[in-house]
Design an enzyme around this catalytic site. Sequence first.
Site, mmCIF file in Angstrom:
data_model
loop_
_atom_site.group_PDB
_atom_site.id
_atom_site.type_symbol
_atom_site.label_atom_id
_atom_site.label_comp_id
_atom_site.label_asym_id
_atom_site.label_seq_id
_atom_site.Cartn_x
_atom_site.Cartn_y
_atom_site.Cartn_z
ATOM 1 N N GLU A 196 -79.485 75.068 -70.731
ATOM 2 C CA GLU A 196 -78.054 74.853 -71.024
ATOM 3 C C GLU A 196 -77.777 73.429 -71.508
ATOM 4 O O GLU A 196 -76.927 72.731 -70.954
ATOM 5 C CB GLU A 196 -77.211 75.226 -69.794
ATOM 6 C CG GLU A 196 -77.421 76.664 -69.372
ATOM 7 C CD GLU A 196 -76.742 77.055 -68.075
ATOM 8 O OE1 GLU A 196 -76.029 76.226 -67.489
ATOM 9 O OE2 GLU A 196 -76.935 78.209 -67.642
ATOM 10 N N ASN B 138 -83.446 77.427 -72.891
ATOM 11 C CA ASN B 138 -82.683 78.591 -72.422
ATOM 12 C C ASN B 138 -81.198 78.250 -72.419
ATOM 13 O O ASN B 138 -80.808 77.154 -72.017
ATOM 14 C CB ASN B 138 -83.160 78.906 -70.992
ATOM 15 C CG ASN B 138 -82.603 80.191 -70.431
ATOM 16 O OD1 ASN B 138 -82.592 81.215 -71.114
ATOM 17 N ND2 ASN B 138 -82.142 80.157 -69.187
ATOM 18 N N HIS C 84 -75.346 86.680 -70.613
ATOM 19 C CA HIS C 84 -74.339 87.055 -69.618
ATOM 20 C C HIS C 84 -73.145 87.622 -70.402
ATOM 21 O O HIS C 84 -72.280 86.880 -70.858
ATOM 22 C CB HIS C 84 -73.932 85.835 -68.784
ATOM 23 C CG HIS C 84 -75.037 85.337 -67.908
ATOM 24 N ND1 HIS C 84 -75.532 86.079 -66.858
ATOM 25 C CD2 HIS C 84 -75.769 84.200 -67.947
ATOM 26 C CE1 HIS C 84 -76.503 85.406 -66.268
ATOM 27 N NE2 HIS C 84 -76.682 84.270 -66.916
ATOM 28 N N GLU D 189 -81.440 86.511 -68.886
ATOM 29 C CA GLU D 189 -80.521 86.647 -67.728
ATOM 30 C C GLU D 189 -79.472 87.723 -67.996
ATOM 31 O O GLU D 189 -78.290 87.542 -67.691
ATOM 32 C CB GLU D 189 -79.832 85.302 -67.439
ATOM 33 C CG GLU D 189 -80.795 84.158 -67.187
ATOM 34 C CD GLU D 189 -80.099 82.840 -66.862
ATOM 35 O OE1 GLU D 189 -78.905 82.841 -66.544
ATOM 36 O OE2 GLU D 189 -80.790 81.801 -66.926
ATOM 37 N N ASP E 231 -76.771 90.380 -67.958
ATOM 38 C CA ASP E 231 -75.881 91.227 -67.159
ATOM 39 C C ASP E 231 -74.633 91.485 -67.995
ATOM 40 O O ASP E 231 -74.359 90.774 -68.962
ATOM 41 C CB ASP E 231 -75.558 90.669 -65.760
ATOM 42 C CG ASP E 231 -75.124 89.223 -65.706
ATOM 43 O OD1 ASP E 231 -74.634 88.708 -66.727
ATOM 44 O OD2 ASP E 231 -75.261 88.605 -64.635
HETATM 45 O O1 G3I Z 1 -78.073 78.790 -50.295
HETATM 46 C C1 G3I Z 1 -76.730 78.389 -50.028
HETATM 47 C C2 G3I Z 1 -76.310 78.798 -48.646
HETATM 48 O O2 G3I Z 1 -77.100 78.124 -47.696
HETATM 49 C C3 G3I Z 1 -74.817 78.474 -48.458
HETATM 50 O O3 G3I Z 1 -74.395 78.944 -47.239
HETATM 51 C C4 G3I Z 1 -73.992 79.135 -49.560
HETATM 52 C C5 G3I Z 1 -72.516 78.777 -49.464
HETATM 53 O O4 G3I Z 1 -71.887 78.785 -50.708
HETATM 54 O O5 G3I Z 1 -74.470 78.693 -50.807
HETATM 55 C C6 G3I Z 1 -75.825 79.040 -51.043
HETATM 56 O O6 G3I Z 1 -76.194 78.571 -52.292
HETATM 57 C C7 G3I Z 1 -75.678 79.293 -53.392
HETATM 58 C C8 G3I Z 1 -76.859 79.797 -54.207
HETATM 59 O O7 G3I Z 1 -76.384 80.415 -55.388
HETATM 60 C C9 G3I Z 1 -77.699 80.802 -53.445
HETATM 61 O O8 G3I Z 1 -76.958 81.914 -53.130
HETATM 62 C C10 G3I Z 1 -74.830 78.354 -54.210
HETATM 63 O O9 G3I Z 1 -73.667 78.009 -53.490
HETATM 64 C C11 G3I Z 1 -74.451 79.002 -55.510
HETATM 65 O O10 G3I Z 1 -73.799 78.055 -56.344
HETATM 66 C C12 G3I Z 1 -75.687 79.500 -56.210
HETATM 67 O O11 G3I Z 1 -75.291 80.166 -57.375
HETATM 68 C C13 G3I Z 1 -76.303 80.362 -58.341
HETATM 69 C C14 G3I Z 1 -75.888 79.661 -59.627
HETATM 70 O O12 G3I Z 1 -76.847 79.943 -60.628
HETATM 71 C C15 G3I Z 1 -75.780 78.156 -59.452
HETATM 72 O O13 G3I Z 1 -75.280 77.574 -60.568
HETATM 73 C C16 G3I Z 1 -76.443 81.848 -58.557
HETATM 74 O O14 G3I Z 1 -76.985 82.462 -57.389
HETATM 75 C C17 G3I Z 1 -77.361 82.105 -59.752
HETATM 76 O O15 G3I Z 1 -77.310 83.465 -60.092
HETATM 77 C C18 G3I Z 1 -76.889 81.293 -60.955
HETATM 78 O O16 G3I Z 1 -77.784 81.522 -62.008
HETATM 79 C C19 G3I Z 1 -77.485 80.842 -63.227
HETATM 80 C C20 G3I Z 1 -78.807 80.505 -63.873
HETATM 81 O O17 G3I Z 1 -79.595 79.753 -62.995
HETATM 82 C C21 G3I Z 1 -78.584 79.751 -65.176
HETATM 83 N N1 G3I Z 1 -77.723 80.497 -66.060
HETATM 84 C C22 G3I Z 1 -76.453 80.951 -65.473
HETATM 85 C C23 G3I Z 1 -76.691 81.722 -64.196
HETATM 86 C C24 G3I Z 1 -75.391 82.241 -63.637
HETATM 87 O O18 G3I Z 1 -74.567 81.205 -63.236
#
Ligand code: G3I
Length: 541
Positions: free
Chosen positions: A160, A201, A237, A265, A267
């Site tokens: 990104e 990516n 996405h 990715e 969806d």
């Molecule tokens: O692990 C912590 C947990 O301990 C805590 O309690 C909880 C509370 O919010 O957060 C958890 O972490 C989260 C993590 O996902 C795991 O679930 C983060 O807050 C959350 O921000 C994070 O989101 C991820 C996101 O990237 C971060 O920017 C998504 O799962 C993931 O699907 C998403 O993936 C991204 C790709 O890497 C890049 N392209 C876009 C895509 C979608 O946003």
Amino acid sequence: MSAIRRAILAGTLAALPVVAAVLPATPAHASDTLRAHAEARGKFIGTAVATSPLANESAYRTIAASEFNQITAENAMKWDATEPSQNQFNFSGADQIMAFAEANGQQVHGHTLVWHSQTPSWVQNLGADAMRSAMQNHIARVAGRYASNPVLKSWDVVNEVFEENGSLRNSFWYQRLGDSYIADAFRAARAADPDAKLCINDYNVEGVNAKSTAMYNLVRSLRAQNVPVDCVGMQSHLAIQYGFPNIQENMQRFADLGVEVRVTELDVRMQTPRNTTKDATQATYYSNVVKACLAVSRCSGVTIWGFTDRHSWVPDTFPGEGAALIYDENYGKKPSYTAVHDALAGGAPDDTTPPSTPGRPAASAVTATGATLTWTASTDNRAVTGYDVYRGTTRLASSATNSVALTGLTPETAYTVHVVARDAAGNTSANSETTTFTTPAGPGGTGCTATYRLVNSWQGGFQGEVTVKCASAVTSWRTTLTYPSGVNITQNWSSTMSASGNAFTFSNAPWNGTVPAGGSTTFGFIGSWNGTGTPPSPAIS
Ligand code: G3I
């Protein structure tokens, strides 16, 4: 190790589409899994996996293993997971995902080495020289860890890096290091893992537009300077409320630069709730993406960002939107699954055969608000993908298996229900025979609710109370509290109690059975408990 040797060791040639194209394809059958069809076409079909459901949900593991021949760590290989403090590396989640892939003959796409998001603040606060060194060290350690593992096939090196208008993103990387960090990252990644395909990516680069054109120009320019960019990842996405991008045309122009392209990715979100029209549009989007990749020989495959609506980033980020994946929240296959399947299989099969009629459902564990239904499974010439349970024309629930737990039922109500089976082509069975069950009165009697409160607790015991509140007048009431083992109720007041195992049923005392409309009464009790911390709350019925 050479790229071909790595591919052979991993049991697939999917990452090498040009080579794979001249190999005889293994025939796949119409009912086969996604991965069987993808392998037959020389492509991968992948999914992003999250460590928590991978550890805790067997249905998640089963589908991830059986349907996909490629996986990407949704979060476990990102910087905040792998190097939360400088030079303190943690590979527990990343190793878990690698082990799963090894056990299931899958290739892994590493995601992601350099990103502005999910990067700890200690990195963001470094000065220029220290930041460049930290980036090179991170890449050396993370990409280097898996360099000799044949399962690890590719990396998102930078993620990104563009704004929507095509300028380079004004991230902390760019602010501190200028555009040189991109070439440096690719060079460091090549040094760390000489065999891995190295990708750039991004999102919103699926169609031909300002952002994808900027990416095209950057990739061409980097390669002209011998910067090792092997691959372009189109995140994809997508959303059904926006038009479908001209992805095949865009993929082809990158392919013509000599780089691999991949959908990283995918969806397809929608405004929830789902309905059949939205599902059909979503299915078309999925199908079109897969068909575009099949049509471009340098497209190595398609990774879906998860597979079940039970675990998806979409609802957290876009409130009111979701249902973006190919399995529903109960692991039932959606029309989008069928669309991906049929696109990989080479077109929609001419299947008009419905599943056999499911058996008459049997109701068990009937409570005031719930019941379990079980029926004899249907058979199909291809595959039964799920069942719907109806009360008349109202769908009460869906299930991927021949059993479902109904919830949210109304007390003291007769339910006459039947079951319908679905197959992968969308054919539905005849209705099963109906069965009728009646939910009992709710806690305390008609129109009453019972609410538990922990009053006090101490080592070895606690005091609780329950308030029975009634919408209409009653002259007696009764409620059952069920505790986990280890709890015993030793004393009670303002009620009479009987026990059966860990279920304690309380009825009114002689003097407090009458509760007027809108009124309430409260009883209390002392419990013993051999655990520590907060005593468990009971299930109330
Ligand atoms: O692990 C912590 C947990 O301990 C805590 O309690 C909880 C509370 O919010 O957060 C958890 O972490 C989260 C993590 O996902 C795991 O679930 C983060 O807050 C959350 O921000 C994070 O989101 C991820 C996101 O990237 C971060 O920017 C998504 O799962 C993931 O699907 C998403 O993936 C991204 C790709 O890497 C890049 N392209 C876009 C895509 C979608 O946003």
